[in-house]
Design a protein around this motif. Structure first.
Motif, PDB file in Angstrom:
ATOM      1  N   THR A   1       4.215   6.145   8.666  1.00 30.60           N
ATOM      2  CA  THR A   1       5.271   6.402   7.691  1.00 30.60           C
ATOM      3  C   THR A   1       5.925   5.114   7.228  1.00 30.60           C
ATOM      4  O   THR A   1       6.654   5.113   6.241  1.00 30.60           O
ATOM      5  CB  THR A   1       6.347   7.325   8.312  1.00 30.60           C
ATOM      6  N   SER A   2       5.698   4.009   7.901  1.00 33.82           N
ATOM      7  CA  SER A   2       6.275   2.718   7.533  1.00 33.82           C
ATOM      8  C   SER A   2       5.372   2.001   6.540  1.00 33.82           C
ATOM      9  O   SER A   2       4.177   1.870   6.756  1.00 33.82           O
ATOM     10  CB  SER A   2       6.463   1.855   8.788  1.00 33.82           C
ATOM     11  N   SER A   3       5.995   1.510   5.438  1.00 33.59           N
ATOM     12  CA  SER A   3       5.220   0.808   4.423  1.00 33.59           C
ATOM     13  C   SER A   3       4.579  -0.450   4.993  1.00 33.59           C
ATOM     14  O   SER A   3       3.421  -0.760   4.715  1.00 33.59           O
ATOM     15  CB  SER A   3       6.123   0.444   3.240  1.00 33.59           C
ATOM     16  N   ASP A   4       5.319  -1.198   5.809  1.00 30.40           N
ATOM     17  CA  ASP A   4       4.781  -2.422   6.417  1.00 30.40           C
ATOM     18  C   ASP A   4       3.642  -2.102   7.374  1.00 30.40           C
ATOM     19  O   ASP A   4       2.652  -2.836   7.457  1.00 30.40           O
ATOM     20  CB  ASP A   4       5.885  -3.183   7.154  1.00 30.40           C
ATOM     21  N   GLU A   5       3.764  -0.986   8.120  1.00 29.87           N
ATOM     22  CA  GLU A   5       2.712  -0.609   9.052  1.00 29.87           C
ATOM     23  C   GLU A   5       1.455  -0.169   8.297  1.00 29.87           C
ATOM     24  O   GLU A   5       0.333  -0.423   8.730  1.00 29.87           O
ATOM     25  CB  GLU A   5       3.201   0.511   9.970  1.00 29.87           C
ATOM     26  N   MET A   6       1.650   0.504   7.144  1.00 28.42           N
ATOM     27  CA  MET A   6       0.507   0.897   6.302  1.00 28.42           C
ATOM     28  C   MET A   6      -0.280  -0.341   5.896  1.00 28.42           C
ATOM     29  O   MET A   6      -1.509  -0.378   5.960  1.00 28.42           O
ATOM     30  CB  MET A   6       0.997   1.618   5.041  1.00 28.42           C
ATOM     31  N   LYS A   7       0.448  -1.364   5.457  1.00 31.96           N
ATOM     32  CA  LYS A   7      -0.174  -2.607   5.013  1.00 31.96           C
ATOM     33  C   LYS A   7      -0.933  -3.257   6.160  1.00 31.96           C
ATOM     34  O   LYS A   7      -2.067  -3.722   5.998  1.00 31.96           O
ATOM     35  CB  LYS A   7       0.923  -3.541   4.489  1.00 31.96           C
TER      36      LYS A   7
ATOM     37  N   ALA B   1       0.856  -1.193   0.000  1.00 31.93           N
ATOM     38  CA  ALA B   1       0.000   0.000   0.000  1.00 31.93           C
ATOM     39  C   ALA B   1       0.886   1.235   0.000  1.00 31.93           C
ATOM     40  O   ALA B   1       1.774   1.364   0.841  1.00 31.93           O
ATOM     41  CB  ALA B   1      -0.917   0.010   1.222  1.00 31.93           C
ATOM     42  N   SER B   2       0.682   2.112  -0.956  1.00 32.67           N
ATOM     43  CA  SER B   2       1.476   3.336  -1.017  1.00 32.67           C
ATOM     44  C   SER B   2       0.995   4.326   0.040  1.00 32.67           C
ATOM     45  O   SER B   2      -0.112   4.213   0.569  1.00 32.67           O
ATOM     46  CB  SER B   2       1.369   3.968  -2.409  1.00 32.67           C
TER      47      SER B   2
END
Length: 288
Positions: free
Chosen positions: A207-213, A192-193
């Motif tokens: 701000t973390s890509s993994d946390e967004m996901k 997820a961007s």
């Protein structure tokens, strides 16, 4: 005419046979304010965008659309819809070397979609090597919306460059429009961007890509309308209503394409938030 109080008027003048003239002033302040709001919203879109009325005359377009044509808004407004489509076709990679019949095929398909009021979406590569998804969408009040979405990063992803996943993630994160990758088997978010979480979570994004996901996967109520739309998607791009965290609904243009991502079947999903633009379309020209 703009008054000292910043109110806008259209003034009509008629001459009298006996001499003199009659002036009639119409207050168009609300219409002009709506036009400014519309232009501001359209120019904020991260895609080329144009709105044509039911007579196929240009109502408004943004800078992305003029850059696509390599012409000014005044030039676009002065052209017929056939010339506008042909200008786009002429910039497609390899188009100049194709037979005339082949070059006219896309022109005929677009005109047919406009006449039958059916959505049309085509993916083309331009001479500058950028890929665009060109969509023509009918609007309820008459006329059409044209969206030109730069999908170069997504095409790189579709071409199977899994070995460059870190670089691809960086490219996708830099895109101004929301991008997500969903695993088809269980509808889990694989990527997820930041633009996607901006649209769905607002200030609560991580701000973390993994946390967004992880945040998206923890909220199935947000993913549910997206998954439902993917099951019934009748064209490559169509209007879909999504929900933000907290239950707010907003209108989007959503597109999806099946790919292999990390060796598994997945779908690349991107969307454009149209709620602010569509809100401002109707006050601009009540006769449309």
């Amino acid at each position: 005419v703009v008054s000292a109080e910043d109110r806008s008027f259209i003034v009509d003048r008629s001459y009298m046979r006996g001499g003199g003239h009659i002036l009639v002033a119409r207050d168009v302040t609300q219409m002009m304010d709506a036009k400014v709001r519309l232009e501001t919203a359209i120019n904020a879109l991260p895609v080329g965008f144009a709105f044509f009325d039911k007579e196929l005359r240009l109502v408004a377009c943004n800078q992305g659309y003029t850059e696509l044509h390599q012409h000014s808004q005044e030039w676009i407004a002065s052209q017929s819809i056939e010339n506008i489509i042909s200008n786009i076709q002429g910039q497609v990679k390899g188009a100049k070397s194709e037979p005339l019949e082949v070059r006219n095929r896309w022109l005929r398909s677009v005109l047919h979609a406009i006449e039958t009021k059916k959505p049309l979406s085509e993916i083309v590569q331009f001479e500058n090597s950028h890929w665009h998804e060109i969509s023509v969408l009918p609007v309820q009040c008459g006329g059409i919306i044209t969206v030109a979405n730069d999908i170069t990063a997504r095409r790189i992803l579709e071409f199977g460059l899994e070995s460059s996943e870190a670089q691809l993630r960086e490219i996708l994160q830099a895109q101004p429009f929301p991008v997500m990758v969903l695993r088809i088997a269980d509808s889990q978010i694989l990527f997820a961007s930041s633009a996607a979480t901006d649209a769905l979570f607002g200030s609560e994004k991580s701000t973390s890509s993994d946390e967004m996901k992880k945040q998206l996967n923890r909220h199935p109520e947000i993913l549910k309308p997206i998954c439902r739309a993917l099951e019934t998607l009748s064209s490559e791009i169509q209007e879909v209503e999504l929900w933000r965290k907290g239950g707010e609904k907003f209108s989007t243009l959503l597109s999806s394409h099946s790919i292999k991502y990390g060796g598994v079947d997945a779908q690349v999903v991107s969307f454009i938030d149209m709620s602010s633009v569509l809100y401002d379309l109707s006050p601009l020209n009540p006769s449309i």
